[in-house]
Motif scaffolding. Structure first.
Motif, short mmCIF file in Angstrom:
data_model
loop_
_atom_site.label_atom_id
_atom_site.label_comp_id
_atom_site.label_asym_id
_atom_site.label_seq_id
_atom_site.Cartn_x
_atom_site.Cartn_y
_atom_site.Cartn_z
N MET A 82 0.84 -1.20 0.00
CA MET A 82 0.00 0.00 0.00
C MET A 82 0.88 1.26 0.00
N LEU A 83 1.98 1.23 0.75
CA LEU A 83 2.89 2.38 0.75
C LEU A 83 3.54 2.56 -0.63
N LEU A 84 3.93 1.43 -1.25
CA LEU A 84 4.51 1.53 -2.59
C LEU A 84 3.49 2.09 -3.58
N ARG A 85 2.24 1.66 -3.46
CA ARG A 85 1.20 2.21 -4.35
C ARG A 85 1.09 3.72 -4.18
N LYS A 86 1.15 4.16 -2.93
CA LYS A 86 1.03 5.60 -2.66
C LYS A 86 2.14 6.39 -3.34
N HIS A 87 3.36 5.85 -3.30
CA HIS A 87 4.51 6.61 -3.79
C HIS A 87 4.83 6.40 -5.27
N ILE A 88 4.59 5.20 -5.80
CA ILE A 88 5.07 4.95 -7.18
C ILE A 88 3.98 4.51 -8.15
N MET A 89 2.77 4.16 -7.67
CA MET A 89 1.71 3.77 -8.59
C MET A 89 1.34 4.97 -9.48
N GLY A 90 1.29 4.73 -10.78
CA GLY A 90 1.04 5.81 -11.74
C GLY A 90 2.32 6.45 -12.27
N GLY A 91 3.46 6.10 -11.64
CA GLY A 91 4.74 6.63 -12.11
C GLY A 91 5.30 5.81 -13.26
N ARG A 92 6.42 6.26 -13.80
CA ARG A 92 7.08 5.56 -14.91
C ARG A 92 8.51 5.20 -14.53
N ASP A 100 27.58 -1.75 -9.16
CA ASP A 100 28.95 -2.23 -9.02
C ASP A 100 29.09 -3.75 -9.09
N PHE A 101 28.41 -4.40 -10.01
CA PHE A 101 28.45 -5.86 -10.18
C PHE A 101 28.12 -6.60 -8.87
N ASP A 102 27.35 -5.93 -8.01
CA ASP A 102 26.91 -6.56 -6.77
C ASP A 102 25.48 -7.06 -6.98
N ARG A 103 24.99 -7.80 -6.02
CA ARG A 103 23.62 -8.31 -6.12
C ARG A 103 22.64 -7.26 -5.60
N ILE A 104 22.70 -6.10 -6.23
CA ILE A 104 21.83 -4.97 -5.90
C ILE A 104 21.30 -4.38 -7.21
N VAL A 105 19.98 -4.22 -7.29
CA VAL A 105 19.34 -3.62 -8.46
C VAL A 105 18.61 -2.36 -8.02
N GLU A 106 18.77 -1.28 -8.78
CA GLU A 106 18.07 -0.03 -8.50
C GLU A 106 17.13 0.28 -9.66
N ILE A 107 15.90 0.62 -9.32
CA ILE A 107 14.88 0.98 -10.32
C ILE A 107 14.45 2.41 -10.05
N GLY A 108 14.74 3.31 -11.01
CA GLY A 108 14.35 4.70 -10.86
C GLY A 108 12.93 4.92 -11.34
N ILE A 109 12.15 5.69 -10.57
CA ILE A 109 10.73 5.91 -10.88
C ILE A 109 10.43 7.40 -10.79
N SER A 110 9.73 7.90 -11.78
CA SER A 110 9.33 9.31 -11.80
C SER A 110 7.81 9.38 -11.79
N LYS A 111 7.27 10.13 -10.83
CA LYS A 111 5.82 10.31 -10.73
C LYS A 111 5.56 11.79 -10.53
N GLY A 112 5.01 12.42 -11.55
CA GLY A 112 4.82 13.86 -11.48
C GLY A 112 6.16 14.55 -11.39
N GLU A 113 6.35 15.32 -10.33
CA GLU A 113 7.62 16.01 -10.14
C GLU A 113 8.49 15.31 -9.10
N THR A 114 8.10 14.10 -8.69
CA THR A 114 8.81 13.38 -7.63
C THR A 114 9.52 12.15 -8.20
N ASP A 115 10.80 12.02 -7.86
CA ASP A 115 11.58 10.85 -8.26
C ASP A 115 11.87 9.99 -7.03
N THR A 116 11.76 8.70 -7.21
CA THR A 116 12.10 7.75 -6.14
C THR A 116 12.93 6.62 -6.75
N ILE A 117 13.58 5.86 -5.87
CA ILE A 117 14.38 4.71 -6.30
C ILE A 117 13.96 3.50 -5.48
#
Length: 671
Positions: A82-92, A100-117
């Motif tokens: 539900m928190l993820l829906r609030k912040h990133i639902m409707g974003g792109r 750094d070839f580690d087992r970490i993936v980052e997904i950048g999301i833009s929703k309106g004028e707000t960016d989250t990762i």
């Protein structure tokens, strides 16, 4: 060979390269709803331009890929999705990258004028963490505290200590790794370059350097060979020339996948392989398919273990009958044994009673009995209980507890009375069994009746030719199909106590909630907003949410301002509008089978109230006619009653309930 449990750094590198560019890219995808099927898994429903809907599955500590094999969703979403829906639902999605070839993936999301990762960690137990544009943690799926790292809301997100990337390694990196290590070659390479055991062994195999060799004994020539092999192993990732495959092993004459790889390995050259056009599809086949199969096995196992409540009750009652009969027979046998040994029993009772009257203690009596080995009756006494004044006698193998205060007949009668009481319980259990059998019989008759041909029950309703649904609270909501029916609703059916809903976008129905003077519950209002948004051009455009507003009937007018023209089906809205933003689309089709038989449609929660065989829809690729035929066929296959389905849910009747534009089936319930 042990089956692979989680993705390696190399797997993640290959997957991210596919999802970040090219035909499999998810960059630019719009985010719809987010689910959390298990405590470790987050599933993000996305719409990829020119491709369609898909699902990005992130299972912390294990896997990340697009998937067609999905776990069931919980009935109610938890706080984290539900928190993820609030912040990133409707974003792109604006980027996806590996750190750094580690087992970490980052997904950048833009929703309106707000960016989250959205950060997904796959080392240790894993995690999914939402960051703001300053890289501060909004909320982690699993709050954790490590030495030097705090994964807590409000904290600055810090990466774990980095290791040398095998893609950038040089000879001096290998030399330094060996100098600071006390392990053998393979373990040193595995830990220093974030490879894991399999790929470290591959490097050793290709370099022809003994993997078990101590790092102290490695020569400079061997270091050169190891570096060359390291570059060779990872060249497919650098060049993008992947060859995704699953590795299979025969078990009980059946080939089972045991590993999934973005490129081939020398170690697996003699194994059976299945190749895929993308690494993502290979991952979904390996991980996703297994997840669904495991879930299905659990569900089937639960069904088998689940015993019908009345069948279980009947079994318990029958077991009780057997127990009562055994107890009654036992008590009767004891009573009969007492009478069969009447003289001996009477003698024992008489002697013990006399001894007690003459002042002998129970300990003295026990001592005397031990000395009286030649007296037959004394040998029959097995136990004496001084507190209760009872003895236990062995009467030819039958143990009888006797009270020395009572004569033989009364002792025997005590057992007969016990047998009678048990038999009364047995009679009560027999009556209960008959009642349980009657319930089971009536239930079976009812089930047989439901499997017979269904009866068509038709009723005429004024609203049937409009768009309509009955809310989960029982309120009728009616909307126009076109300009003519919008006009008709306004002129004939709108009453002053109703609530009117509409959207700004073209092609939306003028909808009214028929309140009949009652206060409208929040759930009904929410379903009405979903109805208005879903049956507008928002659905046709393939969007997953939109906005609408509600007003009172006296705010709706057909009288334009002076000099203005109002076309058919349009209205003038005066006064304040009450807006609902980010209303998610929701349409489902179902069959109403009780009280009235008809096809019904509307928001999912409203259809679930009275509907059976529910089909949830989503924007897709089928026009109304084709999808209606597809749903009709499903109902035919399920109900196996041609006349009934044709009467209440023909393709034309189903089509009347479908939203505008193209749609597809999202989910099926009760099938």
């Amino acid at each position: 060979m042990k089956k692979k449990q989680e993705m390696s750094s190399a797997d993640i590198s290959a997957l991210v390269s596919e999802l970040s560019e090219g035909s499999n890219s998810i960059v630019g995808a719009k985010i719809n709803k987010i689910y959390q099927p298990t405590p470790d898994e987050v599933r993000i429903n996305i719409y990829i331009p020119r491709v369609g809907r898909d699902n990005l599955v992130i299972e912390s500590g294990k896997r990340i890929h697009l998937s067609k094999h999905l776990r069931s969703n919980p009935k109610m979403p938890g706080p984290y999705p539900m928190l993820l829906r609030k912040h990133i639902m409707g974003g792109r999605i604006i980027f996806i990258r590996q750190y750094d070839f580690d087992r970490i993936v980052e997904i950048g999301i833009s929703k309106g004028e707000t960016d989250t990762i959205l950060v997904a960690e796959f080392f240790s137990q894993g995690n999914v963490i939402l960051l703001n544009n300053e890289r501060k943690i909004i909320l982690p799926m699993k709050p954790r505290t490590f030495r030097g790292r705090r994964i807590q809301g409000g904290e600055k997100y810090e990466y774990p200590e980095s290791q040398i990337s095998p893609l950038e390694a040089e000879e001096n990196d290998l030399s330094q790794a060996f100098t600071s290590s006390n392990e053998d070659v393979v373990r040193t390479i595995a830990t220093s370059f974030n490879l894991g055991g399999l790929l470290a062994e591959e490097v050793c195999a290709r370099s022809e350097v003994d993997k078990n060799k101590s790092v102290d004994d490695v020569t400079s020539d061997e270091i050169s060979k190891l570096l060359k092999a390291l570059k060779d192993v990872f060249s497919p990732i650098v060049t993008g020339e992947l060859k995704p495959c699953t590795i299979k092993q025969k078990t009980n004459n059946k080939s089972e996948p045991v590993d999934v790889l973005p490129f081939e390995l020398v170690q697996y050259q003699d194994y059976e392989k299945e190749y895929f056009e993308s690494f993502n599809k290979a991952l979904d086949e390996f991980f996703g398919k297994q997840v669904v199969e495991d879930e299905k096995k659990v569900q089937e196992s639960a069904k088998k273990e689940k015993v019908d409540i009345y069948e279980r009750r009947l079994q318990q009652q029958q077991t009780a009958i057997e127990k009562f009969e055994k107890e009654a027979n036992k008590y009767n046998s004891v009573a009969e044994a007492i009478y069969a040994h009447y003289p001996l029993v009477e003698e024992v009772i008489s002697v013990l009673t006399s001894a007690r009257k003459n002042g002998y203690s129970w300990d003295e009596i026990k001592s005397k009995l031990k000395e009286a080995e030649n007296i037959p009756s004394a040998k029959l006494i097995q136990k004496i209980d001084p507190k209760s004044g009872t003895i236990v006698m062995d009467l030819d193998g039958t143990k009888a507890t006797l009270d020395i205060r009572y004569p033989v007949p009364q002792n025997a009668q005590t057992y007969y009375e016990k047998a009678k009481r048990v038999m009364k319980k047995r009679e009560g259990a027999l009556r209960a069994i008959e009642e349980t059998k009657r319930i089971i019989e009536n239930r079976d008759k009812s089930q047989q009746q439901t499997t017979r041909k269904h009866k068509v029950i038709r009723k005429k309703h004024w609203y049937s030719r409009f768009r309509w649904f009955i809310s989960s609270d029982g309120f009728l909501v009616v909307g126009g199909r076109d300009a003519d029916t919008n006009e008709e609703i306004f002129k004939k059916y709108m009453e002053k106590q109703d609530i009117v809903l509409h959207t700004q976008v073209p092609g939306a129905p003028l909808a009214i909630v028929k309140t009949k003077g009652y206060e409208i519950p929040e759930q009904t209002m929410y379903e009405a907003t979903q109805f208005v948004v879903s049956y507008s051009s928002i659905w046709k455009a393939g969007q997953f949410s939109g906005e609408c507003y509600w007003i009172w009937p006296n705010q709706v007018s057909k009288t334009p301002e002076s000099g203005e023209f109002l076309k058919k089906g349009s209205f003038i809205i005066r006064g304040e509008r009450n807006y609902f933003k980010n209303v998610p689309i929701s349409v489902a089709i179902g069959l109403e089978l009780e009280g009235e038989t008809r096809v019904i449609g509307g928001p999912l929660e409203s259809v679930k109230k009275d509907g059976k065989y529910i089909i949830e829809l989503m924007p897709g690729k089928y026009n109304q006619g084709d999808l209606a035929k597809k749903i009709y066929k499903l109902y035919m296959e399920q109900l196996k009653d041609v006349h009934f389905v044709k009467s209440i849910a023909s393709p034309d009747q189903i089509s009347n309930m479908l939203p505008p534009g193209e749609s597809d089936i999202k989910d099926k319930k009760d099938f």
